[in-house]
Design an enzyme around this catalytic site. Structure first.
Site, PDB file in Angstrom:
ATOM      1  N   SER A  55      35.129  35.486  40.406  1.00  0.00           N
ATOM      2  CA  SER A  55      37.007  35.044  40.361  1.00  0.00           C
ATOM      3  C   SER A  55      37.125  33.763  41.230  1.00  0.00           C
ATOM      4  CB  SER A  55      37.864  36.337  40.023  1.00  0.00           C
ATOM      5  OG  SER A  55      39.158  35.694  39.465  1.00  0.00           O
ATOM      6  N   ASP A 185      37.099  37.168  32.876  1.00  0.00           N
ATOM      7  CA  ASP A 185      37.238  37.573  34.755  1.00  0.00           C
ATOM      8  C   ASP A 185      36.284  38.617  35.205  1.00  0.00           C
ATOM      9  OD1 ASP A 185      37.981  38.569  37.942  1.00  0.00           O
ATOM     10  OD2 ASP A 185      39.490  37.032  36.928  1.00  0.00           O
TER      11      ASP A 185
END
Length: 316
Positions: A55, A185
């Site tokens: 991320s 993610d």
């Protein structure tokens, strides 16, 4: 990148850098990296033979892997993080993130990296991890058909790693041979990617556990912010899906570190991830206050300085 490139950089030790996810709290990561860069005396891609990121950590890791300095990356964060995180709609957040990725990565692919890499994402429909890598030796299967980053662009891989539902929209990543996969993610599988990074260094790249040295950097732990009633961010944080996501990522981070201590307890690792309880440190992954972001940067530097002697020994 040639297969033979995965080698110790300056002695028999193989240095690994792992960067957690955490949205705007990545300023803490950058503060810690500023001190580490000072200790190494040069670009971090020249010291670390393998860099993993999830991320926001994927953005930082990718830029480090291209040879960018921590100061350059920090300036990009100061310019873009508020734009990305202050957008209310997921579509607007996604558009701002894509603009950032296009600006800094362009059409580059994984052969542009100057060290070995791992960008962690989630194959949403298949319910499994996807890790975009640089070296054929990092592949656990499919070595004969390996392509760096599965043929994806750096921008697409990084955006996928950052696409935390419901904050961001899903990301469709084009890989080799015209395939398209839905990536979300990386925090859903490894918000703290250190366990994966050590497995790559030892089980894939083949370095002895005794010779591997790891620096693992989190984003810090903080009290929840008390926001004014009129704040859009306050109402967003109260939505069950968003509260659940943030709690999931926090649990994932801690569980991965506990497992790392069990499975790879003999691998020398320094973990930088201080916990703060002071009210003035209250924040979350959507932070947009420049003063608070600067405070996170300072705390990251403080955290690294507290471990300076250990870091100097590990990196020497």
């Amino acid at each position: 990148m040639p297969v033979e490139s995965a080698r110790p950089r300056d002695d028999k030790c193989f240095h690994v850098l792992s960067l957690d996810g955490g949205g705007a709290k990545g300023f803490y990561t950058l503060g810690a990296l500023k001190e580490i860069e000072g200790l190494t005396g040069g670009p971090l891609c020249e010291k670390f033979g393998l860099i993993f990121g999830t991320s926001t950590g994927a953005i930082i890791a990718a830029l480090l892997g291209l040879g960018r300095s921590v100061e350059e990356i920090s300036e990009l964060y100061r310019t873009h993080v508020v734009k990305v995180m202050s957008a209310w709609l997921p579509s607007a957040k996604t558009a701002a993130l894509e603009a950032l990725a296009t600006e800094v990565f362009g059409d580059l692919k994984f052969d542009a990296f100057k060290t070995e890499m791992g960008i962690v994402g989630t194959r949403w429909k298949e319910e499994r991890p996807i890790i975009f890598k640089t070296n054929q030796r990092q592949a656990y299967a499919g070595k004969a058909t390996f392509e760096p980053g599965f043929g994806a662009t750096l921008a697409d891989a990084v955006i996928g790693s950052c696409s935390a539902y419901p904050f961001f929209e899903k990301k469709i990543v084009a890989i080799s041979h015209g395939e398209r996969i839905e990536v979300r993610d990386g925090g859903f599988v490894a918000n703290n990617p250190t366990l994966y990074a050590i497995a790559d260094a030892t089980e894939s790249l083949g370095f002895s556990r005794a010779d591997v040295r790891v620096v693992s950097i989190g984003v810090g732990e903080y009290p929840s912010p008390k926001l004014p009633a009129w704040s859009v961010r306050k109402w967003a944080s109260k939505l069950p899906t968003m509260k659940f996501l943030q709690k999931t990522l926090e649990i994932n981070t801690q569980s991965m570190d506990q497992l790392r201590k069990v499975v790879f307890r003999d691998v020398r690792t320094i973990r930088i991830n201080n916990k703060y309880t002071q009210p003035e440190m209250a924040t979350d992954m959507l932070e947009v206050d420049p003063d608070k972001l600067n405070l996170l940067w300072q705390r990251g530097r403080d955290s690294a300085r507290e471990l300076e002697a250990d870091l100097r020994q590990l990196l020497s």
